[in-house]
Write a protein that holds these residues in place. Structure first.
Motif, PDB file in Angstrom:
ATOM      1  N   ILE A   1       0.532  -1.410  -0.303  1.00 11.95           N
ATOM      2  CA  ILE A   1      -0.028   0.361   0.038  1.00 11.95           C
ATOM      3  C   ILE A   1       1.214   1.075  -0.093  1.00 11.95           C
ATOM      4  O   ILE A   1       1.800   0.802   0.576  1.00 11.95           O
ATOM      5  CB  ILE A   1      -1.139   0.354   1.309  1.00 11.95           C
ATOM      6  N   LEU A   2       0.576   1.749  -1.247  1.00 13.46           N
ATOM      7  CA  LEU A   2       1.165   3.260  -0.804  1.00 13.46           C
ATOM      8  C   LEU A   2       0.791   4.026  -1.132  1.00 13.46           C
ATOM      9  O   LEU A   2      -0.001   4.573  -2.086  1.00 13.46           O
ATOM     10  CB  LEU A   2       2.476   2.984  -2.386  1.00 13.46           C
ATOM     11  N   ILE A   3       0.119   5.201  -0.094  1.00 10.50           N
ATOM     12  CA  ILE A   3      -0.698   6.229  -0.417  1.00 10.50           C
ATOM     13  C   ILE A   3      -0.198   7.281  -0.245  1.00 10.50           C
ATOM     14  O   ILE A   3       1.150   7.520   0.011  1.00 10.50           O
ATOM     15  CB  ILE A   3      -1.127   7.013   1.368  1.00 10.50           C
ATOM     16  N   LYS A   4      -0.241   8.127  -2.150  1.00 11.37           N
ATOM     17  CA  LYS A   4      -0.211   9.013  -2.006  1.00 11.37           C
ATOM     18  C   LYS A   4      -1.221  10.655  -2.695  1.00 11.37           C
ATOM     19  O   LYS A   4      -2.110  10.172  -1.574  1.00 11.37           O
ATOM     20  CB  LYS A   4       0.261   9.019  -3.830  1.00 11.37           C
ATOM     21  N   ASP A   5      -0.347  11.256  -2.764  1.00  4.65           N
ATOM     22  CA  ASP A   5      -1.160  12.742  -2.415  1.00  4.65           C
ATOM     23  C   ASP A   5      -3.286  12.671  -2.519  1.00  4.65           C
ATOM     24  O   ASP A   5      -4.148  12.985  -2.420  1.00  4.65           O
ATOM     25  CB  ASP A   5      -0.755  14.105  -3.339  1.00  4.65           C
ATOM     26  N   ASN A   6      -2.897  12.467  -3.776  1.00  3.70           N
ATOM     27  CA  ASN A   6      -4.726  12.187  -4.648  1.00  3.70           C
ATOM     28  C   ASN A   6      -5.357  11.535  -3.528  1.00  3.70           C
ATOM     29  O   ASN A   6      -6.727  11.527  -3.459  1.00  3.70           O
ATOM     30  CB  ASN A   6      -4.298  11.458  -6.326  1.00  3.70           C
ATOM     31  N   HIS A   7      -4.366   9.805  -3.229  1.00  2.00           N
ATOM     32  CA  HIS A   7      -5.293   9.369  -2.014  1.00  2.00           C
ATOM     33  C   HIS A   7      -5.803   9.753  -0.825  1.00  2.00           C
ATOM     34  O   HIS A   7      -6.701   9.667  -0.695  1.00  2.00           O
ATOM     35  CB  HIS A   7      -4.300   7.857  -1.453  1.00  2.00           C
ATOM     36  N   ILE A   8      -4.356  10.979  -0.780  1.00  2.00           N
ATOM     37  CA  ILE A   8      -5.306  11.287   0.496  1.00  2.00           C
ATOM     38  C   ILE A   8      -6.405  12.564   0.635  1.00  2.00           C
ATOM     39  O   ILE A   8      -6.839  12.852   1.495  1.00  2.00           O
ATOM     40  CB  ILE A   8      -3.217  12.618   1.562  1.00  2.00           C
ATOM     41  N   ALA A   9      -6.365  12.948  -0.852  1.00  2.00           N
ATOM     42  CA  ALA A   9      -6.967  14.108  -0.767  1.00  2.00           C
ATOM     43  C   ALA A   9      -8.369  13.584  -0.992  1.00  2.00           C
ATOM     44  O   ALA A   9      -9.314  14.132  -0.386  1.00  2.00           O
ATOM     45  CB  ALA A   9      -6.447  14.330  -2.308  1.00  2.00           C
TER      46      ALA A   9
END
Length: 285
Positions: A167-175
């Motif tokens: 699992i790699l949470i990136k900026d769009n996931h966070i948004a």
């Protein structure tokens, strides 16, 4: 560490597809017209520039799939350094079959050796630091396994292979999730006990928020060397630290000296120049 060979079933489909693309419906009409029936040859792979080798088994398979009686003898192993003029391998058999497979063999060997070579150049640049060089998912469609193998041949390591293995949470996931904490909570609720969680952060404030929640790794995106050093101090061993974004051979050393564990670089796979390798006929073959 010894380089483990890539299993043939992993790369054979790519080689078959490349040969099919080149042969089409009519095959090699030039060799059929020009090469005498029954003629045999010996060809030599030689490096035309310095670099690091990768793709010997892939090149050998291209010949084998055209004619199983062709024999290829390797003189250099994947992962070894090349100098201009280095004899990499000799290949012998039907002249028609050799000429039919040569471009596919060279395309794979040149491209993979190019990936290995730029990887090796950065690995050498950061030598003496604790940092390791990792590739990304920015690979040529259909060639990911081969390009990631070439990175290992150049002394680098592989990041996650695909979307399914970490699992790699990136900026769009966070948004979309509604913030760092919400994204981490959702990831932890969904992850199995063997699945690691990494999250991308752009600022030190975001990093502090992540550290309050706890993850396995943090991706420090587009930070300066000074910011990276601050981030490493904040993490203080509680997670793996990965620097990413705009890393070049000129900046890699300073970034590695910030104390990060990993440098992840996409261009070593998606933009590596082909290593110049020749395959030439020998008159006494």
């Amino acid at each position: 560490m010894q380089l483990a060979p890539l299993p043939r079933p992993v790369f054979e489909p790519a080689v078959r597809l490349a040969l099919q693309e080149d042969l089409g419906a009519a095959g090699d009409i030039t060799s059929a017209a020009v090469v005498p029936a029954g003629h045999r040859s010996r060809l030599e792979f030689r490096a035309r520039q310095a670099g690091c080798l990768a793709g010997v088994d892939v090149a050998a398979l291209a010949f084998e799939l055209i004619d199983p009686t062709i024999r290829m003898l390797s003189h250099v192993k994947d992962g070894e350094r090349l100098e201009p003029g280095t004899l990499i391998a000799t290949v012998e058999g039907s002249s028609h079959a050799l000429l039919t497979a040569e471009r596919t063999a060279l395309n794979f060997m040149g491209h993979l050796s190019g990936v290995a070579s730029v990887t090796r150049s950065i690995v050498d640049t950061i030598s003496g630091t604790k940092a390791k060089l990792a590739c990304t998912r920015k690979t040529t469609p259909g060639l990911r396994a081969l390009e990631k193998y070439a990175v290992r041949a150049g002394g680098g390591i592989n990041h996650r292979f695909a979307l399914y293995d970490a699992i790699l949470i990136k900026d769009n996931h966070i948004a979309i999730a509604g913030g760092v904490r919400a994204a981490i909570h959702s990831a932890k609720a969904a992850a199995g006990h063997m699945v690691k969680i990494e999250i991308e952060v752009d600022t030190l404030d975001q990093l502090r928020e992540v550290l309050d929640e706890g993850v396995d790794a943090v991706l420090l995106d587009n930070m300066t060397s000074a910011q990276l050093a601050q981030a490493v101090a904040l993490v203080d061993g509680r997670a793996l630290t990965e620097a990413s974004g705009g890393i070049t051979p000129h900046t890699a050393r300073a970034i590695a000296e910030s104390g990060v564990d990993l440098l992840s670089v996409g261009w070593i796979t998606h933009s590596a120049p082909t290593l110049d390798i020749g395959l030439d006929w020998q008159a006494n073959g």
